[in-house]
Design an enzyme around this catalytic site. Sequence first.
Site, PDB file in Angstrom:
ATOM      1  CD  GLU A  25      48.213  21.427  45.866  1.00 31.61           C
ATOM      2  OE1 GLU A  25      47.008  21.456  46.174  1.00 31.61           O
ATOM      3  OE2 GLU A  25      48.910  22.458  45.795  1.00 31.61           O
ATOM      4  CG  ASN A  38      53.676  20.156  41.118  1.00 27.35           C
ATOM      5  OD1 ASN A  38      54.895  20.351  41.125  1.00 27.35           O
ATOM      6  ND2 ASN A  38      52.796  21.121  41.351  1.00 27.35           N
ATOM      7  CG  HIS A  73      53.801  27.674  47.097  1.00 30.25           C
ATOM      8  ND1 HIS A  73      53.913  28.717  46.219  1.00 30.25           N
ATOM      9  CD2 HIS A  73      53.154  26.691  46.433  1.00 30.25           C
ATOM     10  CE1 HIS A  73      53.341  28.388  45.070  1.00 30.25           C
ATOM     11  NE2 HIS A  73      52.881  27.165  45.172  1.00 30.25           N
ATOM     12  CD  GLU A 128      52.834  25.080  42.193  1.00 27.79           C
ATOM     13  OE1 GLU A 128      52.261  25.726  43.085  1.00 27.79           O
ATOM     14  OE2 GLU A 128      52.302  24.126  41.590  1.00 27.79           O
ATOM     15  CG  ASP A 148      55.648  31.543  46.411  1.00 26.96           C
ATOM     16  OD1 ASP A 148      55.743  30.658  47.278  1.00 26.96           O
ATOM     17  OD2 ASP A 148      54.583  31.802  45.820  1.00 26.96           O
TER      18      ASP A 148
HETATM   19  C1  XIL Z   1      46.985  29.158  42.462  1.00 26.08           C
HETATM   20  C2  XIL Z   1      46.935  30.394  41.569  1.00 26.08           C
HETATM   21  O1  XIL Z   1      48.145  31.098  41.724  1.00 26.08           O
HETATM   22  C3  XIL Z   1      45.759  31.255  41.956  1.00 26.08           C
HETATM   23  O2  XIL Z   1      45.614  32.330  41.044  1.00 26.08           O
HETATM   24  C4  XIL Z   1      44.482  30.420  41.957  1.00 26.08           C
HETATM   25  O3  XIL Z   1      43.434  31.196  42.437  1.00 26.08           O
HETATM   26  C5  XIL Z   1      44.633  29.189  42.817  1.00 26.08           C
HETATM   27  O4  XIL Z   1      45.767  28.452  42.395  1.00 26.08           O
HETATM   28  N1  XIL Z   1      49.582  25.188  44.266  1.00 26.08           N
HETATM   29  C6  XIL Z   1      49.396  24.996  42.913  1.00 26.08           C
HETATM   30  C7  XIL Z   1      48.990  26.127  42.051  1.00 26.08           C
HETATM   31  O5  XIL Z   1      49.678  23.900  42.414  1.00 26.08           O
HETATM   32  O6  XIL Z   1      48.185  25.721  40.980  1.00 26.08           O
HETATM   33  C8  XIL Z   1      48.263  27.183  42.856  1.00 26.08           C
HETATM   34  O7  XIL Z   1      48.003  28.294  42.012  1.00 26.08           O
HETATM   35  C9  XIL Z   1      49.075  27.583  44.061  1.00 26.08           C
HETATM   36  C10 XIL Z   1      49.276  26.399  44.964  1.00 26.08           C
END
Ligand code: XIL
Length: 358
Positions: free
Chosen positions: A165, A206, A242, A270, A272
Site C-alpha cells: 500500500e 501488494n 477487498h 486478500e 473478500d
Molecule cells: C488487517 C487485519 O485483517 C486486521 O486484523 C488488522 O487489525 C489490520 O489489518 N490490507 C492489508 C491487510 O494489507 O494487512 C489488512 O489486514 C487488511 C487491509
Amino acid sequence: MKSLLSKCFFLGMLLFVAACTKSTKEEDTVPVPPKPAVDTSLQKFLPFKVGAAVNINLLKNNYRYSNLVAKEFNSLTAENAMKFSALHPSENTFSWSDADYLVSFAQANNKRIHGHTLLWHQSVPSWVTNFQGDSAAWEALVKTHIQTVVTHFKGKVTSWDVVNEALEDNGTMRNSLWLQKLGPDYIARCFQYAHEADPAALLFYNDYGHEYSATKRTAIINLVTSLKNRGIPVHGIGMQFHTRYTQPDANLAAAINTAAATGLQVHISELDIAVNPENNPSLVFTPALKEQQASKYLFVVRTFNAITANQKFGITTWNVTDADSWVPTHYNRPDWPLPFDANYARKPAYYSMIEGGK
Ligand code: XIL
C-alpha cells in the site's frame, strides 16, 4: 341398512389407508441427491493455489477452524503475525512464536506460505515512530528489519509482500513515514534487501484499488513495470481485492488482465466480497444477496483462471469465514464477505469458486 352403512364405512377406511400408504411410498421414492464420490475442497478442485489469511489464535485454539483451513486451502498468509509490529516489537527484540506456529502448521499440512508484509504504513511499532536518526540510520533500521525477517523464514516462506500500500488512490506516493525518512526510491531498495536475504523468494508489490480506480491501477502497474525494467527483483503483483458485490465485472476483469499483461506473477491476495458496502446497520443477508455475491466470486475466479497458467500465483481470501472476517469489525457493520458462513458452512460463493476453476 345398518350393515350397509358399516360396510361403506369399512370400505372408506380401506381406501383412506391405501391412499395414505401410497403417498408414503411416493415420498420414499423422492430422489435424495447422491453424495459426491469425492468430497469437495477448494484445494482439490481449483487448478491454482488457493489460500486464506489466518488468525493464529484461532489456528491454535479452535479445531473446527484449523481443520477447515487444513482441508480447504493449500496456501496460507498470516493475517497479522508477520507484520512489523508483531515480529519486531522493540528495537532489539524479534518475536517469532506466532509466525513460527503458522510455519509449523503449514509445513505439517503441506501448504505454501506467503509472507505478509515487510513494510507497510500500518502496524508500525512505537519504537519506530519514535525513532531518532539520520537517513543512514533509518535505512539501516529498515534493512535490518527486512533482512532479519526474510532470513529467519528463508526456505520456508515462498514469497513476500515486500511493500504494501505505498500508493494513494490518486496515484501519488503515500506520504508515509517510509517515504519521509527513506526518500522516493525506498521501494526499490526494499526489494533488493529482501532479495539479498533470500534470492529464491518471490517478491510482490501488494496494494488495493486495482478494480475500482483506473488511476491507481495505472500508477501501480507503472511502478512495478519501472522496477522490473530497472532490474529490481520484483516478481509479482498482489491485488488485494477487498471488493463488493456491486463492483462491475468489467472493472474486475480490467484489474486482473492488466496485471497479467505485465508478464509477472498475479496474486489476488486478500479477496473478500462485501455485501454491505453502504454500512446499513440492519441489513439482512437474504438468499438473493447470497446469490449475487456468489456470481461475483464466480466472475473473479473464472477471470483469474483464464490468465496464462504460469502467472497464476493464486487466490487468497482475507480470513476464512464470516465469523472471523476483518470487515465487520473494521467497518463496524454487519457483513458476510467470505465463502464460509459464521457456522463454517459452505455458502453459494464457495461453490462458485469451484465452478470458476472449471
Ligand atoms: C488487517 C487485519 O485483517 C486486521 O486484523 C488488522 O487489525 C489490520 O489489518 N490490507 C492489508 C491487510 O494489507 O494487512 C489488512 O489486514 C487488511 C487491509
